[in-house]
Design an enzyme around this catalytic site. Structure first.
Site, PDB file in Angstrom:
ATOM      1  N   ASP A   1      24.623 -65.354  32.477  1.00 43.21           N
ATOM      2  CA  ASP A   1      25.547 -64.539  33.277  1.00 43.21           C
ATOM      3  C   ASP A   1      26.984 -64.871  32.888  1.00 43.21           C
ATOM      4  OD1 ASP A   1      23.282 -63.917  34.732  1.00 43.21           O
ATOM      5  OD2 ASP A   1      23.675 -65.489  36.219  1.00 43.21           O
TER       6      ASP A   1
HETATM    7  N1  URA Z   1      19.674 -68.161  35.634  1.00 45.24           N
HETATM    8  C1  URA Z   1      20.732 -67.573  36.202  1.00 45.24           C
HETATM    9  O1  URA Z   1      20.737 -67.343  37.410  1.00 45.24           O
HETATM   10  N2  URA Z   1      21.776 -67.258  35.437  1.00 45.24           N
HETATM   11  C2  URA Z   1      21.833 -67.513  34.131  1.00 45.24           C
HETATM   12  O2  URA Z   1      22.831 -67.212  33.491  1.00 45.24           O
HETATM   13  C3  URA Z   1      20.728 -68.121  33.532  1.00 45.24           C
HETATM   14  C4  URA Z   1      19.658 -68.429  34.300  1.00 45.24           C
END
Ligand code: URA
Length: 264
Positions: free
Chosen positions: A124
Site C-alpha cells: 500500500d
Molecule cells: N498488508 C497490508 O495491509 N498492506 C500491505 O501493503 C501489505 C500487506
C-alpha cells in the site's frame, strides 16, 4: 513389436544442434547465477539436476541465454544477462503502480530506468519496507503465485497491548469480507508492536486482519520476503540481489507451475 521412439520435430532438433554448438557453457551460466563454482556446477549437471527446456542437460551443453529455459532441481533460473533483481526499501507515500493520476512518486522512479522492471506484488502507499523489483517474469510469477506460500513478514504497530486471545485469532485465521485468511504467525514483540507473517497476498491484508481483532494498524513495515531481509537499507534505498539470494529465492518457489507447462 517394440515401439519406435518418438522423434523430435525437425525444428526442435535444429534448435538443439544450434544451442549445442553456440551459446554459453551451462556451467558458466549457473556459476554466474550463484549456484557455486564452475566445478560444482559441472557436478550439478553430471548429477542430472539441470534441465534445459525441460530436458536433462549433459556436460558440454551450451545455452542461448536469451531463449533457453534453464532449471536446477526443477527451479527456473533467470539466465538472461540483462536480468536484474532490486531490493528496495519503499518509503511511505510512494506507490507501487507504474503511474499515478494523483502524481505521487512511484517505486519504479526510485530504481534505474533501464532495463525496465516491475514490482513483485504490491505494498500500500502508506506501507513501508522491502519490495522486490525485477524484469524476470518467470520468477515474479512464481513468487506471486498463492500456491507457493512465499512468506512475507511485517512489523505492525498498533495502539495498546494486544491480548493473547486476539493474537490467537490471527493465528487461527480471520474471517474477512473476501473469506477466511490462512493461519498467520503472530507475536507481540513489545506492547503494541506485532510481528505478523503471512503467505497470502490479499489487498491490505495485514491492515484488515488487525482491524478485525480491534487493533487498527498505525504503521506497517515489511521486513522480509521469503529468504530476503535487509535492515541496512534506508527508506528509498535499493540494492541488487546477490547471486546467492536469487538462488535462495528460486529455491523458495520451487514446484509452482512452470510457464512452459502452459505451452502447446
Ligand atoms: N498488508 C497490508 O495491509 N498492506 C500491505 O501493503 C501489505 C500487506
Amino acid at each position: 513389436m517394440t515401439e519406435r521412439p518418438l522423434e523430435k520435430p525437425l525444428w526442435e532438433q535444429w534448435a538443439d544442434q544450434r544451442a549445442t554448438a553456440t551459446g554459453e557453457r551451462l556451467q558458466k551460466v549457473l556459476a554466474l547465477r550463484g549456484w557455486g563454482s564452475r566445478r560444482l556446477c559441472e557436478e550439478l549437471i553430471a548429477d542430472g539436476r539441470v534441465a534445459v527446456n525441460g530436458e536433462i542437460a549433459v556436460l558440454g551443453r551450451r545455452v542461448d541465454v536469451d531463449t533457453d529455459l534453464v532449471e536446477v532441481d526443477g527451479v527456473p533460473i533467470g539466465v538472461r544477462p540483462d536480468t536484474v533483481y532490486y531490493l528496495l526499501n519503499k518509503p511511505a507515500g510512494v506507490i507501487t503502480t507504474a503511474s499515478d493520476p494523483q502524481g505521487r512518486p512511484t517505486v519504479v522512479s526510485l530504481v534505474p530506468d533501464e532495463p525496465r522492471v516491475f514490482s513483485v506484488g504490491r505494498l500500500d502507499a502508506d506501507t513501508e519496507g522491502l519490495l522486490l523489483l525485477t524484469n524476470d517474469g518467470e520468477l515474479a510469477n512464481r513468487i506471486s503465485h498463492p500456491s507457493h506460500g512465499v512468506e512475507k513478514e511485517y512489523l505492525a504497530s498498533v495502539t495498546g497491548n494486544v491480548p493473547s486471545s486476539a493474537l490467537h485469532r490471527l493465528r487461527e485465521g480471520i474471517e474477512l469480507e473476501d473469506g477466511i485468511t490462512a493461519p498467520a504467525r503472530a507475536s507481540q514483540l513489545s506492547p503494541g508492536l506485532l510481528r505478523i507473517t503471512i503467505h497470502e497476498g490479499r489487498n491490505r491484508q495485514v491492515r484488515r486482519m488487525c482491524e478485525a481483532i480491534g487493533f487498527p494498524v498505525q504503521r506497517l513495515v515489511r521486513v522480509r520476503i521469503g529468504p530476503l531481509r535487509d535492515a541496512s537499507l534506508a527508506p528509498g534505498q535499493w540494492r541488487s540481489l546477490l547471486p546467492d539470494e536469487v538462488r535462495q529465492l528460486a529455491e523458495a518457489v520451487a514446484g509452482a507451475p512452470r510457464s512452459y507447462d502452459r505451452r502447446p
